[in-house]
Every structure is written in C-alpha cells, then in structure tokens.
Design an enzyme around this catalytic site. Sequence first.
Site, PDB file in Angstrom:
ATOM      1  N   THR A  83       3.083  32.963 -70.755  1.00  0.00           N
ATOM      2  CA  THR A  83       4.009  34.036 -71.080  1.00  0.00           C
ATOM      3  C   THR A  83       5.024  33.589 -72.118  1.00  0.00           C
ATOM      4  OG1 THR A  83       5.790  35.400 -70.255  1.00  0.00           O
ATOM      5  CG2 THR A  83       5.431  33.331 -69.104  1.00  0.00           C
TER       6      THR A  83
ATOM      7  N   GLY B 291      -5.519  23.982 -61.773  1.00  0.00           N
ATOM      8  CA  GLY B 291      -4.691  23.759 -62.969  1.00  0.00           C
ATOM      9  C   GLY B 291      -5.624  23.695 -64.168  1.00  0.00           C
TER      10      GLY B 291
ATOM     11  N   LEU C  34      -5.633  24.742 -53.188  1.00  0.00           N
ATOM     12  CA  LEU C  34      -4.341  25.451 -53.266  1.00  0.00           C
ATOM     13  C   LEU C  34      -4.179  26.137 -54.609  1.00  0.00           C
ATOM     14  CD1 LEU C  34      -1.987  22.777 -51.652  1.00  0.00           C
ATOM     15  CD2 LEU C  34      -2.746  24.923 -50.637  1.00  0.00           C
TER      16      LEU C  34
ATOM     17  N   ASP D  45       5.539  21.429 -61.788  1.00  0.00           N
ATOM     18  CA  ASP D  45       4.844  21.553 -63.069  1.00  0.00           C
ATOM     19  C   ASP D  45       5.675  21.187 -64.284  1.00  0.00           C
ATOM     20  OD1 ASP D  45       2.430  23.885 -64.413  1.00  0.00           O
ATOM     21  OD2 ASP D  45       2.923  21.797 -64.763  1.00  0.00           O
TER      22      ASP D  45
ATOM     23  N   ASP E 122       9.951  24.866 -69.123  1.00  0.00           N
ATOM     24  CA  ASP E 122       8.971  25.870 -68.668  1.00  0.00           C
ATOM     25  C   ASP E 122       9.380  26.479 -67.332  1.00  0.00           C
ATOM     26  OD1 ASP E 122       5.327  25.950 -68.304  1.00  0.00           O
ATOM     27  OD2 ASP E 122       6.803  27.423 -68.957  1.00  0.00           O
TER      28      ASP E 122
ATOM     29  N   ASN F   9       6.256  28.456 -61.817  1.00  0.00           N
ATOM     30  CA  ASN F   9       6.407  26.986 -61.660  1.00  0.00           C
ATOM     31  C   ASN F   9       7.347  26.630 -60.535  1.00  0.00           C
ATOM     32  OD1 ASN F   9       4.680  26.386 -63.695  1.00  0.00           O
ATOM     33  ND2 ASN F   9       6.268  26.314 -65.270  1.00  0.00           N
TER      34      ASN F   9
ATOM     35  N   LYS G 164       9.931  29.163 -64.930  1.00  0.00           N
ATOM     36  CA  LYS G 164       9.511  30.551 -64.675  1.00  0.00           C
ATOM     37  C   LYS G 164       9.019  30.613 -63.238  1.00  0.00           C
ATOM     38  CE  LYS G 164       5.075  29.487 -66.831  1.00  0.00           C
ATOM     39  NZ  LYS G 164       4.210  29.661 -67.985  1.00  0.00           N
TER      40      LYS G 164
HETATM   41  C1  LIG Z   1       1.089  14.570 -64.473  1.00  0.00           C
HETATM   42  C2  LIG Z   1       1.887  14.808 -63.227  1.00  0.00           C
HETATM   43  C3  LIG Z   1       3.102  13.932 -63.067  1.00  0.00           C
HETATM   44  C4  LIG Z   1       2.266  16.260 -63.072  1.00  0.00           C
HETATM   45  C5  LIG Z   1       2.779  16.425 -61.653  1.00  0.00           C
HETATM   46  N1  LIG Z   1       3.046  17.804 -61.441  1.00  0.00           N
HETATM   47  C6  LIG Z   1       2.055  18.615 -61.221  1.00  0.00           C
HETATM   48  O1  LIG Z   1       0.904  18.345 -61.183  1.00  0.00           O
HETATM   49  C7  LIG Z   1       2.514  20.002 -61.023  1.00  0.00           C
HETATM   50  N2  LIG Z   1       1.729  20.615 -59.988  1.00  0.00           N
HETATM   51  C8  LIG Z   1       2.169  20.896 -58.754  1.00  0.00           C
HETATM   52  C9  LIG Z   1       1.139  21.546 -58.156  1.00  0.00           C
HETATM   53  C10 LIG Z   1       1.169  22.117 -56.831  1.00  0.00           C
HETATM   54  C11 LIG Z   1       0.499  23.305 -56.578  1.00  0.00           C
HETATM   55  C12 LIG Z   1       0.566  23.904 -55.323  1.00  0.00           C
HETATM   56  C13 LIG Z   1       1.306  23.263 -54.327  1.00  0.00           C
HETATM   57  C14 LIG Z   1       1.641  23.598 -53.017  1.00  0.00           C
HETATM   58  C15 LIG Z   1       1.230  24.764 -52.310  1.00  0.00           C
HETATM   59  N3  LIG Z   1       1.626  25.095 -51.106  1.00  0.00           N
HETATM   60  C16 LIG Z   1       1.022  26.264 -50.801  1.00  0.00           C
HETATM   61  C17 LIG Z   1       1.109  27.088 -49.669  1.00  0.00           C
HETATM   62  C18 LIG Z   1       0.374  28.277 -49.633  1.00  0.00           C
HETATM   63  C19 LIG Z   1      -0.395  28.641 -50.707  1.00  0.00           C
HETATM   64  C20 LIG Z   1      -0.466  27.822 -51.827  1.00  0.00           C
HETATM   65  C21 LIG Z   1       0.271  26.632 -51.838  1.00  0.00           C
HETATM   66  N4  LIG Z   1       0.405  25.670 -52.796  1.00  0.00           N
HETATM   67  N5  LIG Z   1       2.431  22.638 -52.505  1.00  0.00           N
HETATM   68  N6  LIG Z   1       2.632  21.702 -53.454  1.00  0.00           N
HETATM   69  C22 LIG Z   1       1.966  22.063 -54.580  1.00  0.00           C
HETATM   70  C23 LIG Z   1       1.902  21.464 -55.832  1.00  0.00           C
HETATM   71  C24 LIG Z   1       0.117  21.655 -59.086  1.00  0.00           C
HETATM   72  N7  LIG Z   1       0.489  21.041 -60.209  1.00  0.00           N
END
Ligand SMILES: CC(C)CCNC(=O)Cn1cc(-c2ccc3c(-c4nc5ccccc5[nH]4)n[nH]c3c2)cn1
Length: 247
Positions: free
Chosen positions: A167, A15, A12, A149, A131, A136, A133
């Site tokens: 940014t 990071g 998806l 995020d 953060d 996120n 934006k």
């Molecule tokens: C250390 C920890 C507590 C941090 C927790 N938060 C994160 O890791 C933030 N994070 C969220 C994501 C993330 C990225 C993408 C998605 C998606 C998602 N749905 C999609 C549908 C179509 C195309 C792409 C998509 N990404 N759903 N949930 C997500 C969650 C990546 N990093």
Amino acid sequence: WSLGDFEIGAPLGRGKFGRVYLAREKTMHYMVALKTLYKVELVKGRVEKQVMREIEIQTHLKHPHILQLLTYFHDTKRIYLVLEFAARGELYKELKRQPDGRFNEHLSAKYTYQVADALEYCHKNDVIHRDIKPENLLLTYDGDIKLADFGWSVHAPSSKRFTLCGTLDYLPPEMVMGQTYDVYVDHWCLGILCYEFLAGKPPFLSDTQQETYTKIKTMYIQWSDKIKPGAKDLISKVTFMFHIFIL
Ligand SMILES: CC(C)CCNC(=O)Cn1cc(-c2ccc3c(-c4nc5ccccc5[nH]4)n[nH]c3c2)cn1
C-alpha cells in the site's frame, strides 16, 4: 537450537521468502512463531544481506511492544527465525472484525500509544521502521501491540530508495518524492495509523495510485466525521507539524 527442538503446528502466514508456522519448543512447551526463509530464494531475490541486517537489528531490539526475534538457526536449505508468538494474530484482522470496521477511541488511543512507545525505542536506537501499518502489527493474548516485520527498517538517517510495494497509503511526502528522510517518516505513519484506527480506512485512500500520491503530496485529508476534534488535533500535530517543519 535446531528444527528437532520444535514441534511444528499450523501455518500462521506466508511471507515473501518463506512461511511462518506455529511451533512449540519440546522441553518447555514454549509457543513460538517459526519463520522459514529459503536460502536459494534469498540469493535469487538478492536480499540475503538485507536479511542479515534485519537479523542484526532485531537481535538488539528488546521492547515490550516490539516482536522479539528469540533466536535463529539454519540447515542446508533454510534459515529458521524463532519469533515471539502473538496469540491474537494480526491487528489488521481485528480491525476488520470490528462491527463498523474501526476501533473506539479508547482502543485507538491504547494501540497508538503502544506503537509510539515502540517507535520511540527504535529511534533511540537509530532505527527507522518505515513500514508502520496495521498489517505489521500483531496482538498478544492480553491485547497488547507487538510491532513486527522490520522488512524495510534502516539505520537513520537514510536516503535509501526502496521499490514501492504494497500500500502507498502510508507513504509520507518526502518518500513519495524520493528525498532523504529521517525518523519523521515513522511519525507520519503513526498519524496515518491513528486515523485508520478511528475511521476504519486510511485518509488518502483513493481509486488510483496517482490520486493517492497527489493527496499525500498536498497533504489533503478529508476528515472523516467519525474523528472527534481531539483526535484530529493529535493526528494533525503528529503527522503534519513535522512535515511542515521538514518540507
Ligand atoms: C529477518 C528477520 C530478522 C525478520 C524478523 N521479522 C520477521 O520475520 C517479521 N515476521 C513476523 C512474523 C509473524 C507472523 C505471525 C505471527 C504470529 C501469529 N499469531 C497468530 C495468531 C492467530 C493467527 C495468526 C497468528 N500469527 N505470532 N508471531 C508472528 C510473527 C512474520 N514475519
């Protein structure tokens, strides 16, 4: 929980410290976003304490517009974060997909309201996101916002400097000047976010970083003609009133 409980699907996104995959829990067929963080990368980046703090923060935040960290587990090499799956992906891509690259007033108001709702909840729990934006923000199947995020969230108040990356457009004056700041940084970003929804670009966008800094510090906004008086009034109040108060 362990990796064996999930069927792994398409990637998806990527990071800094790992990848995110679409995954399905095998028993209930529950769709999740499975984020993998490589332990060796976290140690190399000296961010393992920050990640543990983020996990601590996120496991206690439960709100309809905050992306839920459902659970986490680890094996010898990796930490796995089981996050809510937001079926319509990144809001940023949805914004760019719009015919003129911006949302109409109704959608802008809906998204701004939902982010404000999530931020009010964070602030009540002494968490500053820092953060906010479009990159996120994620969208659920029903088109509702999920704030994701918390890579830079800290407990309020904080004067924790952090390396500037990505940014600068969303940075409020006190962070640009390295002063202490409080939950108001999120208010500032909410105003910038609302502006970008309506105009299709952030208000301080410039050719050079220096120009962006100067515009932020002097709070110089060139109001796009796409922003009607009511929206301009809201953005000014959310963004500038607090900073006149603080500065
Ligand atoms: C250390 C920890 C507590 C941090 C927790 N938060 C994160 O890791 C933030 N994070 C969220 C994501 C993330 C990225 C993408 C998605 C998606 C998602 N749905 C999609 C549908 C179509 C195309 C792409 C998509 N990404 N759903 N949930 C997500 C969650 C990546 N990093």
